[in-house]
Design an enzyme around this catalytic site. Structure first.
Site, PDB file in Angstrom:
ATOM      1  N   LEU A  72     -98.962   0.863 -86.218  1.00  0.00           N
ATOM      2  CA  LEU A  72     -98.439   1.220 -84.889  1.00  0.00           C
ATOM      3  C   LEU A  72     -99.540   1.714 -83.950  1.00  0.00           C
ATOM      4  CD1 LEU A  72     -95.064   2.941 -85.860  1.00  0.00           C
ATOM      5  CD2 LEU A  72     -95.558   0.541 -85.354  1.00  0.00           C
ATOM      6  N   GLY A  73    -100.802   1.555 -84.361  1.00  0.00           N
ATOM      7  CA  GLY A  73    -101.912   1.992 -83.524  1.00  0.00           C
ATOM      8  C   GLY A  73    -102.333   0.936 -82.519  1.00  0.00           C
ATOM      9  N   ASP A 106     -97.524   6.833 -95.841  1.00  0.00           N
ATOM     10  CA  ASP A 106     -98.742   7.631 -95.696  1.00  0.00           C
ATOM     11  C   ASP A 106     -99.736   7.091 -96.724  1.00  0.00           C
ATOM     12  OD1 ASP A 106    -100.757   9.516 -95.874  1.00  0.00           O
ATOM     13  OD2 ASP A 106     -99.399  11.237 -95.710  1.00  0.00           O
ATOM     14  N   TYR A 113    -116.681  10.566 -88.844  1.00  0.00           N
ATOM     15  CA  TYR A 113    -116.084   9.228 -88.752  1.00  0.00           C
ATOM     16  C   TYR A 113    -117.099   8.172 -89.189  1.00  0.00           C
ATOM     17  CZ  TYR A 113    -114.098   5.078 -86.373  1.00  0.00           C
ATOM     18  OH  TYR A 113    -113.607   3.827 -86.062  1.00  0.00           O
TER      19      TYR A 113
HETATM   20  P1  NAD Z   1    -105.305   4.018 -83.940  1.00  0.00           P
HETATM   21  O1  NAD Z   1    -105.699   5.443 -83.991  1.00  0.00           O
HETATM   22  O2  NAD Z   1    -104.826   3.469 -82.646  1.00  0.00           O
HETATM   23  O3  NAD Z   1    -104.204   3.712 -85.045  1.00  0.00           O
HETATM   24  C1  NAD Z   1    -104.302   4.227 -86.349  1.00  0.00           C
HETATM   25  C2  NAD Z   1    -102.908   4.297 -86.922  1.00  0.00           C
HETATM   26  O4  NAD Z   1    -103.019   4.879 -88.223  1.00  0.00           O
HETATM   27  C3  NAD Z   1    -101.952   5.198 -86.111  1.00  0.00           C
HETATM   28  O5  NAD Z   1    -100.785   4.471 -85.774  1.00  0.00           O
HETATM   29  C4  NAD Z   1    -101.643   6.351 -87.059  1.00  0.00           C
HETATM   30  O6  NAD Z   1    -100.306   6.825 -86.937  1.00  0.00           O
HETATM   31  C5  NAD Z   1    -101.908   5.720 -88.408  1.00  0.00           C
HETATM   32  N1  NAD Z   1    -102.205   6.699 -89.454  1.00  0.00           N
HETATM   33  C6  NAD Z   1    -102.924   7.836 -89.353  1.00  0.00           C
HETATM   34  N2  NAD Z   1    -102.932   8.473 -90.537  1.00  0.00           N
HETATM   35  C7  NAD Z   1    -102.220   7.721 -91.396  1.00  0.00           C
HETATM   36  C8  NAD Z   1    -101.858   7.860 -92.753  1.00  0.00           C
HETATM   37  N3  NAD Z   1    -102.240   8.933 -93.478  1.00  0.00           N
HETATM   38  N4  NAD Z   1    -101.126   6.882 -93.336  1.00  0.00           N
HETATM   39  C9  NAD Z   1    -100.714   5.814 -92.622  1.00  0.00           C
HETATM   40  N5  NAD Z   1    -100.991   5.646 -91.320  1.00  0.00           N
HETATM   41  C10 NAD Z   1    -101.750   6.586 -90.718  1.00  0.00           C
HETATM   42  O7  NAD Z   1    -106.544   3.168 -84.482  1.00  0.00           O
HETATM   43  P2  NAD Z   1    -106.953   1.675 -84.116  1.00  0.00           P
HETATM   44  O8  NAD Z   1    -107.765   1.743 -82.883  1.00  0.00           O
HETATM   45  O9  NAD Z   1    -105.803   0.788 -84.175  1.00  0.00           O
HETATM   46  O10 NAD Z   1    -107.981   1.399 -85.304  1.00  0.00           O
HETATM   47  C11 NAD Z   1    -107.671   0.629 -86.432  1.00  0.00           C
HETATM   48  C12 NAD Z   1    -108.921   0.516 -87.286  1.00  0.00           C
HETATM   49  O11 NAD Z   1    -109.974  -0.049 -86.519  1.00  0.00           O
HETATM   50  C13 NAD Z   1    -109.463   1.859 -87.792  1.00  0.00           C
HETATM   51  O12 NAD Z   1    -110.033   1.688 -89.061  1.00  0.00           O
HETATM   52  C14 NAD Z   1    -110.553   2.183 -86.804  1.00  0.00           C
HETATM   53  O13 NAD Z   1    -111.537   3.020 -87.355  1.00  0.00           O
HETATM   54  C15 NAD Z   1    -111.109   0.808 -86.517  1.00  0.00           C
HETATM   55  N6  NAD Z   1    -111.820   0.731 -85.239  1.00  0.00           N
HETATM   56  C16 NAD Z   1    -111.147   0.830 -84.062  1.00  0.00           C
HETATM   57  C17 NAD Z   1    -111.861   0.762 -82.865  1.00  0.00           C
HETATM   58  C18 NAD Z   1    -111.176   0.875 -81.537  1.00  0.00           C
HETATM   59  O14 NAD Z   1    -111.861   0.939 -80.501  1.00  0.00           O
HETATM   60  N7  NAD Z   1    -109.854   0.895 -81.475  1.00  0.00           N
HETATM   61  C19 NAD Z   1    -113.235   0.600 -82.889  1.00  0.00           C
HETATM   62  C20 NAD Z   1    -113.902   0.553 -84.121  1.00  0.00           C
HETATM   63  C21 NAD Z   1    -113.172   0.589 -85.295  1.00  0.00           C
HETATM   64  N1  SER Z   2    -113.651   3.004 -80.618  1.00  0.00           N
HETATM   65  C1  SER Z   2    -113.993   3.749 -81.792  1.00  0.00           C
HETATM   66  C2  SER Z   2    -114.179   5.172 -81.493  1.00  0.00           C
HETATM   67  O1  SER Z   2    -114.562   5.463 -80.370  1.00  0.00           O
HETATM   68  C3  SER Z   2    -115.256   3.192 -82.411  1.00  0.00           C
HETATM   69  O2  SER Z   2    -115.107   3.178 -83.776  1.00  0.00           O
HETATM   70  O3  SER Z   2    -113.993   5.981 -82.349  1.00  0.00           O
END
Ligand code: NAD
Ligand code: SER
Length: 320
Positions: free
Chosen positions: A10-11, A52, A142
């Protein structure tokens, strides 16, 4: 890949990636899960499990119940939230990942997708065109968890043949779901503020140049890597992936082409220190060579598309 489980679905990335999975593989083959059960109709066609990832037994039950053979593991704490709560970042990003790995091995899953990040780089890294293979010594919790994740991917691939895949995502820009506590979130928030109030106060400094990517490229890259033949892949932990790089000043200038009165001010906080040690650009030649990566969206097209879509979301009359 017959049945995919998405954790943290849901992220920001999960909500859009799930919709693309539905189009490609059928919603009945995509199980969405998150610790948060506030689904709000975001992925209405999918089976939803409140899960979770720190609970290994619950994870195993879900995998067995749905006969899952692929996990796309998106549950994580991002950089800014992780600096505010390093213990939580370790617990979810490492303990949660180890649970996913354990279940994947016990249930003999086909493959895992585990995102990494540009946060693997740090003060000793090259700032421009950061190499695929280099010393990784991040200075955020992180970043530490993402380096460990990449090392675990290499370890379990060599030791057990576990087919993990990862991308070092840059900052992801999108309008459907708000980002969840990262350093690059400013590059989304700025569009909402530009349209709502005509001004934005940025937590980074004007010259913080970072690699970024628009969501359509992020989704396509993830699917392309997930579907790539295993023997084409030289790396399992995380591929560098480039698309665009810009500073807040450059993004503000691009927004001003459509909203000439838009102003940006700077009130840098701890996020400036995080951004300072991340590269401005990355060398993604390995992703291009191994699985054919090529970005389609740059700063100009992304800015225009974001303004149109955020305006529509806010119910604003905005014509460009
Ligand atoms: P987000 O924070 O939008 O979503 C993460 C989701 O994980 C949330 O919906 C949250 O409720 C859920 N969550 C948190 N703890 C949890 C748990 N214990 N069990 C189950 N669910 C849990 O993150 P995102 O941006 O969608 O990122 C997804 C992946 O991509 C992550 O590994 C993140 O590190 C990586 N990433 C994202 C970005 C970015 O800019 N969005 C950049 C680099 C890497
Ligand atoms: N967009 C992510 C952050 O800022 C990069 O992993 O944490």
């Amino acid at each position: 890949m017959k049945k995919i489980l998405v954790t943290g679905a849901l992220g920001q990335i999960g909500t859009e990636l799930t919709l693309e999975f539905n189009r490609r593989y059928g919603a009945e083959n995509v199980i969405v899960s998150d610790v948060n059960n506030d689904v709000h109709g975001m992925v209405p066609d999918n089976a939803f499990e409140r899960l979770d990832v720190t609970d290994v037994h619950a994870l195993e039950r879900v995998v067995k119940r749905h006969e899952v053979d692929t996990i796309v593991h998106l549950a994580a704490i991002l950089s800014a939230r992780g600096e505010q709560n390093p213990d939580l970042a370790w617990k979810i990003n490492i303990d949660g990942l180890l649970n996913v790995i354990r279940v994947a091995m016990a249930q003999r899953l086909d493959r895992l997708m585990v995102p990494s990040s540009i946060a693997v780089f740090g003060p000793t890294s090259v700032l421009y065109n950061a190499p695929q293979e280099t010393i990784l010594k991040p200075n955020t919790m992180y970043g530490v968890t993402k380096v460990v994740g990449e090392m675990l991917a290499d370890y379990y691939w060599k030791k057990n043949g576990l087919d993990m895949r990862g991308i070092r995502y840059p900052g992801i820009i999108s309008y459907k779901t708000m980002p969840g506590g990262g350093t690059t979130d400013y590059a989304v928030e700025i569009f909402y503020e530009a349209l709502k109030s005509g001004s934005y106060v940025c937590p980074l400094s004007p010259e913080s140049c970072l690699p970024m990517m628009y969501m359509p490229d992020c989704v396509r890259a993830t699917v392309e890597l997930l579907e790539a033949p295993t023997d084409a892949l030289k790396y399992h932990g995380g591929y560098n992936l480039g698309a665009m790089s810009f500073t807040p000043e450059e993004l503000a200038a691009e927004i001003r082409r459509y909203i000439p009165s838009f102003t940006i001010d700077y009130k840098p906080d701890f996020r400036r220190e995080i951004a300072k040690y991340w590269p401005a650009s990355v060398d993604d030649s390995a992703a291009r060579a191994n699985w054919g990566w090529a970005p389609k969206w740059g700063l100009e097209e992304m800015t225009r598309d974001m303004l149109v879509n955020v305006a529509e979301k806010l119910g604003l009359d905005f014509n460009i």
